[in-house]
Design an enzyme around this catalytic site. Structure first.
Site, PDB file in Angstrom:
ATOM      1  N   TRP B 323       0.845  -1.209   0.000  1.00 19.26           N
ATOM      2  CA  TRP B 323       0.000   0.000   0.000  1.00 19.26           C
ATOM      3  C   TRP B 323       0.877   1.255   0.000  1.00 19.26           C
ATOM      4  O   TRP B 323       0.554   2.263  -0.633  1.00 19.26           O
ATOM      5  CB  TRP B 323      -0.905  -0.007   1.240  1.00 19.26           C
ATOM      6  CG  TRP B 323      -1.725   1.253   1.399  1.00 19.26           C
ATOM      7  CD1 TRP B 323      -2.915   1.530   0.803  1.00 19.26           C
ATOM      8  CD2 TRP B 323      -1.398   2.408   2.182  1.00 19.26           C
ATOM      9  NE1 TRP B 323      -3.356   2.774   1.178  1.00 19.26           N
ATOM     10  CE2 TRP B 323      -2.437   3.339   2.024  1.00 19.26           C
ATOM     11  CE3 TRP B 323      -0.329   2.736   3.011  1.00 19.26           C
ATOM     12  CZ2 TRP B 323      -2.452   4.577   2.653  1.00 19.26           C
ATOM     13  CZ3 TRP B 323      -0.337   3.976   3.641  1.00 19.26           C
ATOM     14  CH2 TRP B 323      -1.385   4.879   3.455  1.00 19.26           C
ATOM     15  N   HIS B 324       2.011   1.168   0.692  1.00 21.41           N
ATOM     16  CA  HIS B 324       2.874   2.342   0.790  1.00 21.41           C
ATOM     17  C   HIS B 324       3.540   2.699  -0.529  1.00 21.41           C
ATOM     18  O   HIS B 324       3.866   3.860  -0.768  1.00 21.41           O
ATOM     19  CB  HIS B 324       3.947   2.127   1.868  1.00 21.41           C
ATOM     20  CG  HIS B 324       3.450   2.399   3.242  1.00 21.41           C
ATOM     21  ND1 HIS B 324       2.854   1.432   4.012  1.00 21.41           N
ATOM     22  CD2 HIS B 324       3.428   3.526   3.992  1.00 21.41           C
ATOM     23  CE1 HIS B 324       2.497   1.957   5.166  1.00 21.41           C
ATOM     24  NE2 HIS B 324       2.833   3.232   5.186  1.00 21.41           N
ATOM     25  N   GLY B 325       3.801   1.710  -1.356  1.00 22.90           N
ATOM     26  CA  GLY B 325       4.444   2.049  -2.620  1.00 22.90           C
ATOM     27  C   GLY B 325       4.693   0.821  -3.475  1.00 22.90           C
ATOM     28  O   GLY B 325       4.789  -0.298  -2.966  1.00 22.90           O
TER      29      GLY B 325
END
Lengths: 317, 465
Positions: B323-325
């Site tokens: 989700w972060h990257g």
């Protein structure tokens, strides 16, 4: 107190404090931005300081300026007594960064001449290398971390608190950066010979954008009737001979930007061999010692005397 | 628009606030909300106006889809519609955030040479997609019946939380926009909000941005760091990230409170955690809540036996990582946290107790090692930093090249100290209308102004996610 009184007091005191802070900094005016003519010096952050001085201090107090990277930053214009010259050179700067200063100086001043140190460092790359030269710093002079740092170094230098690291007279009011005072234990002979043994010399490639920018600078200066004096900074003879063809290509390419109305001096010509072949001319593999500075300034002074025989009068001085 | 920008502080915030409360004061409730929504969208569009189309389309479609979902009675149709909605949101996120990553790995795996342009990531897409997932899921459960369209749009777009959270839940926020008592200017909330905002501002521009100088210098030369520099670099980033992100969250909470809207706390001194589970109760709390509620629990949580619980933990944190990257580094970071939580859970079974101070130290070290993957631009860079940290390979033990500016030392020392003091939400609870707090606020304002007027400010780190 209740919340309304708290809010009212907070707003009033904030306004008072902000006005006071900006007012004090305006009054001190350490970069000569707001209150006209006064002697101003760099204490730290040469990039920002000289950039801010290019708004008023340089254009209002001088008739000529020197432009270049560290190779010319340690020239003391006070040596040329007949002319009021500011050394606007900045350590590690390229032509893109110096152009920000040139824009201010030519727009706001009435300059007679510009001396440009034509070292390959000036044109080896382009673009801003840091965020230190930016219009935002103008308002930063009313209160910013850079300003606080400048005050701190003003205090440290003027009170001789750490002279070995922060020399009190590192800079003077005409832009001289006598960085030799803070550059210790450099042996020019060893430095030059080591480079020569490794067959190393300065990179002389010219960045095409920087080349165009230099051309634009020259056009801008001529357009304002500012006499352009360019000089190829002295290179230690041994290193120059080592990279002679590269250095000459650099000189030829740069010379192509200069026209007949300009003055172009090459301090690496054979007539100066005695000087460039002397280790005492340098403090390391390229920067000038007091002797080297004296040599360059003498040549420039001779040239200026030919160009401007009579001393220019200053209406305001 | 950045919270720490001149245009936000001098124009956007005062104008938005003044007009909003004036409209409310004279009974124009709905125009007040429309104004706040318009300002929020303007705030979003400041970065790239084209993406306004995306957020607005997504907002409208999701609202009506969610409302329809509430009323579909046939369970099969309802489920198909629900999955379609989720996939619709997911596909938008996949396209913008993961296309380049997928194509790059596809090329690597199959030695293909598919070339596509770099797709620009719309600001805050991960955050607002999460909110819509929650809304659609709750609509599927019939929990969002009768939601007002304007309130829904405000819930999604309310500018303090729009860009980087806290990730708000519709059930916490939407009732607040309907609450009559919150429509009038409230001096107490305003001052408390301003106090929290100022604390967050200082955390960001004075502390985080100073640590950023060190972290950026180190990670900029990740493969050549000495032993000492690798530790300084990794710790500097750990501190920077905390002050940057929690500073942003504090500013968001503070800005929300100016409008009488209470946003959830996102950080609770995470580096005081004595184990990894405790860390995730303190770090990015709203993300942790969402992951638990919408990933971990639907997977079965801890209800289906120990082995599946451990599996669920791991999957939840892998999702959190990606989700972060879109990068393997984030996946590894997620894996490390999932793995750490699995180990923690197994350790608890042994009933061996370790002291809080030892627990704190182990947690700090582990989290710090994991942050290396979070920050490094490639797995290779991360491994190079980690190797230097543990002294593997040709590591030099010379002095520091990343700590060159002595003028930042006082801020670095202060930052390390502040990590273990009370955090802004705790300080806000102690806020009183007295001389002491008046002086605090004046001090914060002056420091904030000096830093704002300097050229050190960077974007917020979580804007990248």
């Amino acid at each position: 107190m209740n919340s309304k009184k708290f809010l009212f007091t907070y707003v009033i005191l904030t306004l008072v404090l902000v006005t006071l802070m900006a007012g004090i900094n305006y009054f001190i005016d350490i970069y000569g931005l707001f209150r006209g003519k006064k002697d101003r010096k760099v204490y730290i952050n040469e990039r920002t300081s000289k950039y801010l001085m290019s708004y008023r201090y340089i254009p209002e107090n001088f008739e000529g300026f020197i432009l270049g990277p560290s190779l010319s930053a340690n020239l003391n214009p006070e040596q040329i007594k007949e002319y009021r010259i500011y050394n606007a050179s900045i350590m590690g700067a390229n032509i893109s960064e110096l152009n920000y200063l040139v824009d201010n100086i030519v727009e706001r001043g009435n300059m007679k001449f510009a001396i440009i140190c034509l070292d390959p460092y000036l044109t080896k790359d382009h673009g801003r290398k840091s965020a230190n030269i930016t219009t935002e710093e103008y308002f930063g002079a009313l209160g910013s971390t850079n300003l606080l740092k400048t005050y701190l170094l003003y205090f440290v230098r003027n009170n001789n608190i750490a002279p070995h690291r922060y020399a009190p007279d590192l800079h003077n009011t005409v832009g001289w950066n006598n960085f030799e005072k803070e550059t210790h234990n450099i042996d020019s002979k060893r430095s030059i010979e080591e480079k020569a043994a490794k067959r190393q010399y300065e990179k002389t490639e010219i960045d095409p954008v920087a080349y165009k920018e230099l051309n634009t600078t020259l056009i801008k200066l001529r357009h304002k009737n500012i006499k352009v004096i360019g000089y190829f900074s002295p290179v230690p003879y041994k290193l120059y001979q080592l990279g002679k063809s590269d250095y000459q290509k650099f000189e030829n390419d740069i010379s192509a930007l200069f026209n007949k109305s300009d003055v172009l001096i090459n301090l690496n010509e054979d007539q100066y061999k005695d000087i460039t072949n002397d280790y005492n001319t340098f403090i390391d593999h390229g920067h000038l010692s007091a002797k080297g500075q004296h040599f360059v300034l003498s040549v420039l002074e001779r040239e200026l005397k030919q160009l401007f025989p009579a001393k220019v009068n200053y209406a305001s001085n | 628009m950045l919270f720490n920008s001149f245009e936000f502080l001098a124009f956007f915030l005062p104008i938005t606030l003044t007009v909003y409360f004036l409209l409310n004061k004279y009974g124009f409730d709905k125009p007040g909300k429309v104004w706040l929504l318009a300002c929020s969208l303007f705030f979003y569009a400041w970065w790239k106006p084209i993406f306004l189309l995306l957020i607005c389309t997504s907002m409208v479609i999701n609202y009506f889809a969610g409302q329809k979902l509430n009323y579909i009675e046939n369970p099969k149709t309802r489920k198909i519609f629900y999955i379609t909605c989720l996939l619709g949101n997911l596909s938008v996120l996949l396209y913008y955030k993961y296309t380049n990553f997928i194509v790059d790995n596809f090329n690597l795996l199959l030695t293909e040479d598919i070339v596509i342009d770099k797709i620009a990531l719309p600001l805050a897409i991960s955050f607002f997609t999460f909110q819509k997932f929650a809304y659609i899921t709750d609509s599927y459960k019939g929990k969002t019946k009768g939601y007002d369209f304007l309130n829904f749009c405000l819930f999604v777009a309310f500018f303090p939380q729009l860009i980087a959270g806290p990730i708000v839940h519709h059930k916490d926020i939407m009732p607040q926009f309907q609450d009559e008592s919150k429509k009038q200017f409230n001096t107490e909330n305003f001052l408390k909000g301003l106090y929290i905002f100022l604390l967050g501002l200082i955390k960001k521009i004075a502390i985080a941005d100073t640590f950023a100088i060190v972290a950026n210098a180190g990670y900029g030369d990740a493969t050549h760091l000495s032993f000492v520099d690798s530790w300084i670099t990794s710790i500097a980033y750990a501190v920077q990230l905390y002050f940057d992100f929690s500073g942003y969250s504090d500013m968001a909470i503070g800005a929300g409170l100016l409008f009488n809207i209470t946003l959830p706390i996102n950080f609770n001194s995470p580096y005081k955690a004595t184990n990894l589970q405790d860390f995730w109760r303190r770090w990015h709390i709203t993300l942790g809540n969402f992951l638990r509620e919408y990933i971990y629990i639907p997977l079965g949580g801890n209800r289906k036996g120990e082995l599946l619980t451990l599996n669920n933990l791991m999957v939840t944190f892998l999702v959190g990582g990606i989700w972060h990257g879109a990068n393997w580094t984030f996946l590894i970071w997620g894996f490390m946290h999932g793995f750490g939580l699995v180990v923690h859970r197994l350790w608890q079974k042994t009933k061996i107790v370790i002291s809080d101070s030892v627990g704190l130290l182990i947690t700090l070290l582990y989290v710090n090692f994991a942050w290396v993957f979070f920050r490094a631009t490639s797995v290779g860079d991360a491994l190079a930093v980690l190797k230097s940290m543990v002294g593997i390979g040709s590591v030099s033990y010379t002095g520091s090249k990343v700590l060159t500016d002595i003028y930042i030392y006082p801020t670095l020392v202060a930052g390390m100290f502040f990590l273990f003091l009370k955090n802004p939400p705790q300080l806000a609870k102690e806020f009183r209308f007295n001389t002491q707090h008046l002086l605090y606020m004046l001090g914060l304002t002056l420091i904030g102004l000096i830093y704002l007027n300097s050229i050190t400010s960077n974007d917020f780190l979580y804007f990248d996610f």
